[in-house]
Scaffold this active site. Structure first.
Site, short mmCIF file in Angstrom:
data_model
loop_
_atom_site.label_atom_id
_atom_site.label_comp_id
_atom_site.label_asym_id
_atom_site.label_seq_id
_atom_site.Cartn_x
_atom_site.Cartn_y
_atom_site.Cartn_z
N HIS A 36 31.41 46.22 32.57
CA HIS A 36 31.18 44.79 32.36
C HIS A 36 30.38 44.26 33.55
O HIS A 36 29.95 45.04 34.41
CB HIS A 36 32.52 44.06 32.18
CG HIS A 36 33.54 44.38 33.23
ND1 HIS A 36 33.37 44.06 34.57
CD2 HIS A 36 34.74 45.02 33.16
CE1 HIS A 36 34.41 44.46 35.27
NE2 HIS A 36 35.26 45.06 34.45
N GLY A 38 31.26 42.81 36.16
CA GLY A 38 31.86 43.12 37.47
C GLY A 38 31.32 44.46 37.96
O GLY A 38 30.88 44.58 39.12
N HIS A 39 31.33 45.44 37.09
CA HIS A 39 30.72 46.73 37.44
C HIS A 39 29.22 46.54 37.71
O HIS A 39 28.65 47.15 38.61
CB HIS A 39 30.89 47.75 36.31
CG HIS A 39 32.30 48.07 35.94
ND1 HIS A 39 32.87 47.66 34.77
CD2 HIS A 39 33.27 48.77 36.60
CE1 HIS A 39 34.12 48.10 34.70
NE2 HIS A 39 34.39 48.77 35.80
N GLY A 151 35.14 47.25 44.22
CA GLY A 151 35.32 45.82 44.03
C GLY A 151 36.60 45.32 44.70
O GLY A 151 37.62 46.01 44.73
N GLU A 152 36.53 44.09 45.20
CA GLU A 152 37.74 43.45 45.74
C GLU A 152 38.73 43.10 44.65
O GLU A 152 39.86 42.73 44.92
CB GLU A 152 37.35 42.19 46.54
CG GLU A 152 36.63 42.50 47.83
CD GLU A 152 36.31 41.26 48.63
OE1 GLU A 152 36.45 40.14 48.10
OE2 GLU A 152 35.89 41.42 49.78
N LEU A 188 36.82 39.38 35.67
CA LEU A 188 36.40 40.36 34.67
C LEU A 188 37.20 41.64 34.85
O LEU A 188 37.45 42.08 35.97
CB LEU A 188 34.91 40.67 34.81
CG LEU A 188 33.95 39.53 34.52
CD1 LEU A 188 32.51 40.06 34.48
CD2 LEU A 188 34.26 38.84 33.22
N SER A 189 37.61 42.20 33.73
CA SER A 189 38.37 43.45 33.75
C SER A 189 38.18 44.14 32.40
O SER A 189 38.11 43.47 31.37
CB SER A 189 39.86 43.15 33.95
OG SER A 189 40.64 44.27 33.60
P1 AMP Z 1 37.44 50.30 37.06
O1 AMP Z 1 36.40 50.77 36.10
O2 AMP Z 1 38.28 49.18 36.52
O3 AMP Z 1 38.21 51.41 37.69
O4 AMP Z 1 36.64 49.62 38.25
C1 AMP Z 1 35.61 50.29 38.92
C2 AMP Z 1 35.19 49.47 40.11
O5 AMP Z 1 34.75 48.19 39.65
C3 AMP Z 1 36.35 49.21 41.07
O6 AMP Z 1 35.87 49.31 42.41
C4 AMP Z 1 36.76 47.80 40.73
O7 AMP Z 1 37.38 47.11 41.80
C5 AMP Z 1 35.42 47.19 40.37
N1 AMP Z 1 35.60 46.00 39.54
C6 AMP Z 1 36.28 45.89 38.38
N2 AMP Z 1 36.27 44.61 37.94
C7 AMP Z 1 35.59 43.90 38.86
C8 AMP Z 1 35.24 42.52 38.99
N3 AMP Z 1 35.61 41.60 38.10
N4 AMP Z 1 34.51 42.14 40.06
C9 AMP Z 1 34.14 43.05 41.01
N5 AMP Z 1 34.42 44.36 40.93
C10 AMP Z 1 35.14 44.78 39.88
#
Ligand code: AMP
Length: 286
Positions: A36, A38-39, A151-152, A188-189
């Site tokens: 998304h 965020g990524h 990401g934080e 975002l998640s």
């Molecule tokens: P994930 O795919 O959920 O394991 O996340 C992969 C990376 O994207 C991790 O470093 C997360 O912290 C980062 N991330 C996920 N959502 C966000 C967001 N809304 N804003 C910034 N970074 C994000």
């Protein structure tokens, strides 16, 4: 340009060979896919931090506990690859579980996160950070980036990864990137996809609580927690797991200065986390 896709360590090494020979710095973003914005922000940061951008997409089984959402975690490789292409990613690493865990997911050495892996998220998900640190350690060894961007959004994860890199003397710069939110504040998640429309509305209580806490920072730590809790209390559908105010490295309750307010809660069947940075004034503390 269409990114190279590597499914094995050998294929990744082949794809990176020209960059290795040219000693071009690699910037790396580990993900579990379902990409998304965020990524997307992490990928854009990576583009500015390395000559070569590598992304991994791997839904890591060892960081999911029994009964968690490993089986239904959103997977959409085609859309992810299209986004990687749009963001100028050079290489996408999409390993199998067999490739990442040659001794099986219950076998082989694992990275112990230590004390700080047992609090907050670790309190509710006791094996989570063991799985996260183990897979991140493996991925960093495989990709060997100059910089890795996290990401934080997953704040405790970022702190623990910094700990791991320091403790294990891994040769990589860990770069933290700010949380990307929807216009209404929802972080975002990939898991937001699970939310029904009413649940999505209820989930806004998390970011609203954090903002209310941050707005009360002039009044000190107790005021922050009171303000955040008051917002959470207005939305009983959000089953709060924890609301915590700590120093930025999650070591101690903060007195004054930089602090982090973190929240986790369940909305319907979906567990969500969020956090915000703030600066505490101890003036009004009680
Ligand atoms: P994930 O795919 O959920 O394991 O996340 C992969 C990376 O994207 C991790 O470093 C997360 O912290 C980062 N991330 C996920 N959502 C966000 C967001 N809304 N804003 C910034 N970074 C994000």
């Amino acid at each position: 340009m269409i990114p190279s896709i590597a499914e094995t360590v050998a294929e990744l090494e082949e794809a990176l060979m020209p960059s290795r020979l040219a000693m071009s710095p690699v910037a790396y973003v580990p993900t579990m896919g379902a990409l998304h914005d965020g990524h997307g922000a992490l990928l854009q940061t990576a583009r500015t931090l390395g000559d070569v951008v590598v992304v991994s997409i791997f839904v890591n089984p060892t960081q999911f506990g029994d009964g968690e959402d490993f089986g239904r975690y959103p997977r959409n490789l085609d859309a992810d690859l299209a986004r990687c292409e749009a963001e100028g990613v050079d290489v996408v690493f999409v390993p199998s579980a067999e490739e990442m865990y040659p001794f099986g997911i219950d076998g082989g050495p694992m990275v112990d996160p230590g004390e700080r892996g047992t609090i907050l998220e670790g309190g509710s998900r006791p094996t989570h950070f063991r799985g996260v640190l183990t897979v991140v350690c493996k991925l960093l060894s495989i990709v060997r980036p100059a910089r890795a961007i996290f990401g934080e959004k997953d704040y405790q994860q970022l702190v623990l990864i910094r700990d791991m890199v320091r403790t294990l003397f891994l040769s990589v710069d860990v770069v933290g990137a700010p949380i990307v939110r929807e216009l209404d504040g929802l972080a975002l998640s990939s898991r937001n996809a699970y939310l029904t429309a009413p649940e999505r509305q209820q989930a806004l209580a998390l970011s609203r609580a954090l903002y209310a806490g941050r707005d009360a920072a002039d009044g000190g730590a107790a005021a922050v927690l009171r303000a955040a809790q008051a917002v959470l209390d207005t939305v009983p559908e959000v089953d709060v797991d924890y609301l915590a105010l700590t120093d930025p490295v999650l070591e101690a309750p903060p007195q004054k200065g930089d602090a982090r307010l973190l929240v986790a809660g369940r909305v319907g069947a979906t567990r969500l986390i969020d956090n915000v940075g703030l600066t505490l004034d101890d003036a009004g503390d009680d």
